[in-house]
Design a protein around this motif. Structure first.
Motif, mmCIF file in Angstrom:
data_model
loop_
_atom_site.group_PDB
_atom_site.id
_atom_site.type_symbol
_atom_site.label_atom_id
_atom_site.label_comp_id
_atom_site.label_asym_id
_atom_site.label_seq_id
_atom_site.Cartn_x
_atom_site.Cartn_y
_atom_site.Cartn_z
ATOM 1 N N SER A 1 0.940 -1.191 0.229
ATOM 2 C CA SER A 1 0.001 0.082 -0.144
ATOM 3 C C SER A 1 0.853 1.310 0.210
ATOM 4 N N MET A 2 2.001 1.211 0.253
ATOM 5 C CA MET A 2 2.935 2.246 0.611
ATOM 6 C C MET A 2 4.156 2.538 -0.551
ATOM 7 N N VAL A 3 4.714 1.212 -1.069
ATOM 8 C CA VAL A 3 5.824 1.270 -1.625
ATOM 9 C C VAL A 3 5.705 2.038 -2.981
ATOM 10 N N GLU A 4 4.730 2.465 -3.624
ATOM 11 C CA GLU A 4 4.384 3.452 -4.588
ATOM 12 C C GLU A 4 4.767 4.682 -4.362
ATOM 13 N N ILE A 5 4.184 5.063 -3.064
ATOM 14 C CA ILE A 5 4.391 6.431 -2.594
ATOM 15 C C ILE A 5 5.881 6.730 -2.328
ATOM 16 N N PHE A 6 6.603 5.883 -1.875
ATOM 17 C CA PHE A 6 7.867 6.122 -1.545
ATOM 18 C C PHE A 6 8.662 6.224 -2.949
ATOM 19 N N ARG A 7 8.386 5.423 -3.926
ATOM 20 C CA ARG A 7 9.190 5.263 -5.294
ATOM 21 C C ARG A 7 9.025 6.644 -6.006
ATOM 22 N N GLN A 8 7.595 7.150 -5.896
ATOM 23 C CA GLN A 8 7.162 8.176 -6.875
ATOM 24 C C GLN A 8 8.070 9.620 -6.522
ATOM 25 N N GLU A 9 8.285 10.434 -7.531
ATOM 26 C CA GLU A 9 8.974 11.652 -7.379
ATOM 27 C C GLU A 9 7.843 12.670 -7.069
#
Length: 214
Positions: free
Chosen positions: A85-93
């Motif tokens: 649920s959070m991995v994309e939030i950490f990855r995106q600019e």
């Protein structure tokens, strides 16, 4: 003319093979996870698990092992879902404030979920208690805490490199503060503090970490 007699119809139609949905491992594991999150390990009996999953004890043992093994599998499942649920939030600019706002909002969505009330965080609310006497669960808890610290530290390092934070900013220290905020809202959500109050705590913490909005 002699008519041929038809063969007698089967008295009982053949039974469909396959497990009912309640016996599908992933479905049953999800129900066990929900129960452990609500009640913790010690307060959850095998009878409780059997009722929640629709599986009798032999079926539970066959699919998952004993109660401890099922608990560990449930905790692993929780961590996988929380990470996803959070991995994309950490990855995106995106700007650091926006990233933190989205991370904490996602955490609140997890902690405040539950049909019978907010369930909080599996790590903080239940696994941390079992970690005292169980080395394997303790290792899982420490791994989860370290993983979160590292993710936040990476977030703050990128923000510092982009000039969003002052040169004096300490990413590891800010990461621990961010993780501590996550743990705080997890406990408070379990105590049924309102989302509005939790969001106010989050806003104050973000202001301390990256500076108040002008």
């Amino acid at each position: 003319m002699v008519q041929k007699s038809k063969p007698p119809a089967a008295a009982n139609p053949p039974k469909r093979r396959g497990r009912p949905r309640a016996y599908e491992p992933e479905v049953a594991l999800g129900k066990a996870l929900d129960l452990f999150r609500r009640q913790g390990f010690a307060a959850t009996s095998l009878d409780d698990l059997s009722e929640a999953t629709g599986m009798n004890r032999p079926s539970l043992y066959g699919a998952f092992g004993d109660k401890r093994e099922l608990y560990i599998k449930s905790y692993q499942r929780y961590r996988e879902e929380a990470r996803a649920s959070m991995v994309e939030i950490f990855r995106q600019e995106m700007p650091v404030r926006q990233r933190l706002e989205r991370i904490f909002a996602s955490a609140l969505n997890i902690y405040l979920s539950g049909e019978t009330g907010p369930r909080g965080c599996f790590t903080v609310v239940t696994a941390a208690s079992e970690a005292v006497g169980d080395p394997e669960i303790r290792a899982m808890v420490l791994d989860g805490l370290t993983e979160l610290d590292k993710a936040f530290a990476s977030c703050f390092r990128r923000a510092k490199e982009k000039g969003e934070l002052p040169a004096s900013a300490d990413p590891p220290a800010l990461a621990q503060l961010a993780s501590a905020t996550v743990h705080s809202i997890a406990i408070r959500s379990r105590a049924r503090v309102s989302r509005k109050e939790l969001e106010a705590i989050v806003k104050g913490a973000i202001d301390v970490m990256v500076g108040a909005k002008p």
